[in-house]
Design a protein around this motif. Structure first.
Motif, PDB file in Angstrom:
ATOM      1  N   ALA A 199     -33.912  84.947  31.821  1.00  0.00           N
ATOM      2  CA  ALA A 199     -33.894  83.401  31.806  1.00  0.00           C
ATOM      3  C   ALA A 199     -34.258  83.087  33.159  1.00  0.00           C
ATOM      4  CB  ALA A 199     -32.409  83.709  31.561  1.00  0.00           C
ATOM      5  N   GLU A 200     -33.872  83.452  34.231  1.00  0.00           N
ATOM      6  CA  GLU A 200     -34.331  83.296  35.507  1.00  0.00           C
ATOM      7  C   GLU A 200     -35.959  83.201  35.866  1.00  0.00           C
ATOM      8  OE1 GLU A 200     -33.797  84.057  40.722  1.00  0.00           O
ATOM      9  OE2 GLU A 200     -32.937  85.404  38.726  1.00  0.00           O
ATOM     10  N   GLU A 203     -37.700  80.244  33.556  1.00  0.00           N
ATOM     11  CA  GLU A 203     -37.107  79.138  34.395  1.00  0.00           C
ATOM     12  C   GLU A 203     -38.253  78.936  35.550  1.00  0.00           C
ATOM     13  OE1 GLU A 203     -33.849  76.434  36.667  1.00  0.00           O
ATOM     14  OE2 GLU A 203     -33.126  78.279  35.638  1.00  0.00           O
ATOM     15  N   GLU A 204     -38.488  79.968  36.328  1.00  0.00           N
ATOM     16  CA  GLU A 204     -39.322  79.811  37.316  1.00  0.00           C
ATOM     17  C   GLU A 204     -40.636  79.754  37.043  1.00  0.00           C
ATOM     18  OE1 GLU A 204     -38.393  79.282  40.318  1.00  0.00           O
ATOM     19  OE2 GLU A 204     -36.240  79.771  40.247  1.00  0.00           O
ATOM     20  N   ASP A 207     -41.209  76.262  35.883  1.00  0.00           N
ATOM     21  CA  ASP A 207     -41.315  75.204  36.963  1.00  0.00           C
ATOM     22  C   ASP A 207     -42.597  75.179  37.461  1.00  0.00           C
ATOM     23  OD1 ASP A 207     -38.540  74.521  36.560  1.00  0.00           O
ATOM     24  OD2 ASP A 207     -37.986  75.753  38.260  1.00  0.00           O
TER      25      ASP A 207
END
Length: 273
Positions: A199-200, A203-204, A207
């Motif tokens: 998930a992290e 997200e990165e 971005d």
């Protein structure tokens, strides 16, 4: 001559509308067409729009004629389902878009000046229409209202950024925009180094992609078109690798990365030449 003989043949659009009504008939129509809904047909509508774009990109006017027909069928399909539900019909769809185009072109159908950049007036009119459409349904209107969720992610990112930029929410220059890409790339590297969860990492990566779209927007480049061109280039070069390997009786899975990379570089050299 009887009344039937005097009746004029239906126009092509009338024939198409009648065809769709027949297909949707619960008793005598097509079992598949008759049970479809807006939700089940929507993916086909999107697919047909992409096939129109593909025919245009290939400069295939014969194919474009057919693909536009397929796309028109989607409009007719949705309009027929709406007619059955008592919501609207094809005529009202055509009437509404005609009225909208008259309203949005005062420089053609009204007294507005035709010179200069017409985009600011166009966007201001669209913004007013969005506010009017929101009415009492929302406590406030947003600059981001009306950017469809179903758009391809890169296209939606660009449209969201354009909307935000119109109200002043934007990086001041290209240097700041590029710095944001560097910042997001560093954050992605940090998440990878820290063994971040899926998930992290997602997200990165999101971005970073969003920041890259911002660079494309500032340069006046459509990121969707840019990535499509890159995809085509990848297919073209990888096909060259496969073809060259086949000349020696090998397939990619039978080759080393070094062999394939050398052929890849050869493909790049040939393209540049």
């Amino acid at each position: 001559m009887n009344e039937a003989d005097e009746k004029e043949d239906p126009t092509p659009i009338e024939a198409l509308l009648a065809l769709m009504t027949r297909l949707r008939d619960r008793e005598n129509g097509c079992p598949w067409d008759a049970v479809q809904t807006f939700a089940t047909i929507a993916p086909y509508t999107i697919e047909e729009a992409y096939e129109v774009a593909d025919a245009i990109a290939r400069e295939d006017l014969t194919g474009l004629e057919e693909e536009l027909g397929d796309l028109l069928l989607q409009v007719v399909f949705h309009a027929e389902m709406a007619r059955e539900a008592g919501a609207f019909d094809f005529d009202s769809v055509a009437r509404k878009i005609t009225d909208k185009m008259h309203r949005r072109h005062p420089h053609v159908f009204g007294d507005a000046a035709k010179n200069g950049d017409l985009r600011p007036a166009w966007e201001a009119m669209k913004a007013r229409e969005r506010r009017d459409k929101a009415g009492t349904k929302a406590a406030r209107s947003s600059a981001l209202d009306g950017v469809a969720f179903a758009l391809p992610a890169l296209m939606r990112a660009r449209k969201l950024q354009e909307r935000a930029a119109r109200v002043g929410f934007d990086w001041p220059d290209m240097a700041s925009t590029l710095a944001k890409v560097d910042e997001e790339l560093d954050e992605l590297k940090g998440a990878i180094g820290d063994d971040g969860g899926k998930a992290e990492l997602a997200e990165e990566i999101g971005d970073l992609l969003f920041a890259c779209v911002n660079v494309a927007r500032r340069l006046g480049i459509d990121p969707e078109e840019a990535l499509r061109g890159c995809n085509d280039k990848f297919v073209r070069r990888f096909s060259y690798v496969e073809d060259e390997l086949a000349r020696t009786g090998k397939a990619p899975e039978d080759s080393t990365l070094e062999e394939m990379d050398a052929l890849w570089e050869d493909a790049k050299t040939r393209e540049r030449a």
